[in-house]
Design an enzyme around this catalytic site. Sequence first.
Site, mmCIF file in Angstrom:
data_model
loop_
_atom_site.group_PDB
_atom_site.id
_atom_site.type_symbol
_atom_site.label_atom_id
_atom_site.label_comp_id
_atom_site.label_asym_id
_atom_site.label_seq_id
_atom_site.Cartn_x
_atom_site.Cartn_y
_atom_site.Cartn_z
ATOM 1 C CG ASP A 222 -1.650 1.224 1.235
ATOM 2 O OD1 ASP A 222 -2.876 1.110 0.490
ATOM 3 O OD2 ASP A 222 -1.800 2.035 2.380
ATOM 4 C CD GLU A 285 -2.206 3.048 -3.403
ATOM 5 O OE1 GLU A 285 -3.236 3.587 -3.633
ATOM 6 O OE2 GLU A 285 -1.769 2.738 -2.345
#
Length: 548
Positions: A222, A285
Site C-alpha cells: 500500500d 500501489e
Amino acid sequence: MRQEIDYIGRSASVGASKTEPQTDQPWWQRAVIYEIAAISFQDSNGDGIGDLPGLRRRLDYLRWLGVDAIWLTPIYRSPMLDLGYDISDFRNTDPRFGSMEDFDRLVDDIHSHGMRVILDFVPNHTSDQHPWFVESRSSKQNCKRNWYVWADPAPNGGPPNNWTSRFGGSAWQYEPNTNQYYYHAFLVQQPDLNWRNPEVREEMAGILRFWMARGVDGFRMDASAVLAEDELMRDDPPNPTADENTPPPEHLKRVFTDDRPESMTYIEELRSVIDTFEERVLAGEVQGKTDRIGHFYGGERPRLHLPLNFALLDSPWDALSLQASIDAYFNAIPAGAWPTWVIGGHDKRRIASKIGQAQARNLAVLLLTLRGTPFLFAGDELGAEQVNIPSDRIRDPFEKLVPGHGLNRDPQRAPMRWDCSETGGFTSGEPWLPMSDADRAPNVQDAQADPLSLLALYRALIKLRKEHSTLIAGDFRPRRSRNDIITYERVDADASIMVALNLIDEPRLLEWNGSGVLLLSTGLDRDLDTVIGPLLLRPNEGVIIALK
Ligand code: GLC
C-alpha cells in the site's frame, strides 16, 4: 455455453498456439489477479460484514471463473476507520473477519483450489491505536518515540511545514502532551511510521516473513511511494494546475513527500526480503502518473515485481486516446519490465459506470489480451456499477473530510451481489453498506445462467488465455487504430493473434486484408470460423482472431 464448447473444439483444431502454459514464466506473470475486500464479499454470521469463512465458501466460484490469485485488502486487526488500512496489529486478523485459524484454513483452501493469495501490506502508517503509537506519543523519551515522524512546531507554534494530508488539511497533528507534531500522510488516526529508523524497517521485514511463513504468496504494498519524506522538511510548491474545483488536498504538488529516493531504497530492502522465499510476489500501489511508473521496477536492485498501472481506468474511452494511453505506458516502463493492467479497485470508481455495459465487454478483452498481468476487482466481471450511497450511510472518511468532489469510495465498495434478493446472498443481516439495486444490478446467479453474459465473456477470455500462451507471453505489436477501432497483435514464434475492438455504438469496418480464425467475439454469438478481412464489426463489438 454454446460458444465455449464450440471454441474449445475449434481452438484445438486451429493449432495456432501452444496449449500448454509456458513454464519459464513466473506464476505472477501468467496469473489473473482478483482483488477482494473481504468486508464486501460474503458474510457467514449475519453481522452484515463479509468475513474469511464466508470467502472460503465462495472459492468454487473463483475457480469456476478461472482466476489464479486473490489479493485481499487488509484483514488485520483494525479500528476500521479506513477499510482496515489503519492497522493496530500487523500479526493478527481482525475478529470481525475471523480468527487466525480461519485465516489458515482459508489459505489452505485457496491453495487446494489451485489459486494463490496475496495480502495487502501497509508499511507507511499504523492506526493511532497501535501499541507502538500509544507508546510513541506517551513521552519524548519513550523507546518507540522515534518509530513515528515527530517534529517541533514552527516558530509561530503552528505546524512544522506546509505538507498536507491526502485526506485534507495539514499533515501534522499537534500533541500538547509533548509539544510536538506527528506526521500523517492520510488520516489523523493513521500516523506515519518513521522509515529512516532501522528498527522500523526490521520490524516490517519481520511481518513479511511472518505471513510468508504462514503460506501467503505475496503482497500488494500500500502507498509504496510515500514511505519517506524529505529530511530537510522543505515545503511543497503550489500545484500550478489547481483551480477552485480542485479538491483542497491537491492544491500543493507533493514533491517532498512522494516518490523520494529513500522510499525507493526501502522498497528495494523489502523486495530482498520477499526474494528470500521462493515464488513470492511484490505488487505495489504507486501514486501518480504513468510517466513515473518506470522506476518502481528498479535498476541494479529490483523493486516491485508488479507496479500497478491504472492507465486503462484513467484513459478517455475512444480508440485514439486508448491507443495513446497504452503506448505511453509501454514507453514508460523499462525494457524487459513486465507490465500490469488494472481495471478496478477499492479506491477507483467502477469503470462500467463510465464506459457503459456494452463497452465493458471490450474492456474485458483489453484486460485479458494486453501483454501484462491483469488485475480486476470483485464485481468487475459482472459489470458492477457505482452504488448510490445515501448521505447518512457514508462510511468513507475521504468523502467525510473532503466532501463535494465526488471522492467517495463507498459506491465501488458495496457488497458483492450473488443473487437478486434484497441482500444479494451476501448476508442474512443488514449489509454494512447499501447494496446495488436488486432489480437492475447484475448478480452472479443470473449471470452464470446466461451464456452471453459479461461474466461468461470473462470466463471465456480467461480460458482462451490459458489455451493460447501467445496471449500471455507473446510480444505486443500495435497496429494503427482507425475507424474508431483499437487494434493490436500478440505475437510469438507460434502464432499471431489480432485483437480489434470497436469503441463506438455504430458498425465500423475493420480494414485488414488477410484471413484467420475467429477465436472470440464479445457478443459470444458468432460462429467461430475462418474470417477474411476486411470485417464489419457490429456496434461495440470486439473480436480476437488467430491470423493465418
Ligand atoms: C491506500 C489505499 C487506500 C487507503 C490509503 C491509506 O491508498 O489503497 O484505500 O485509504 O492507502 O491507507
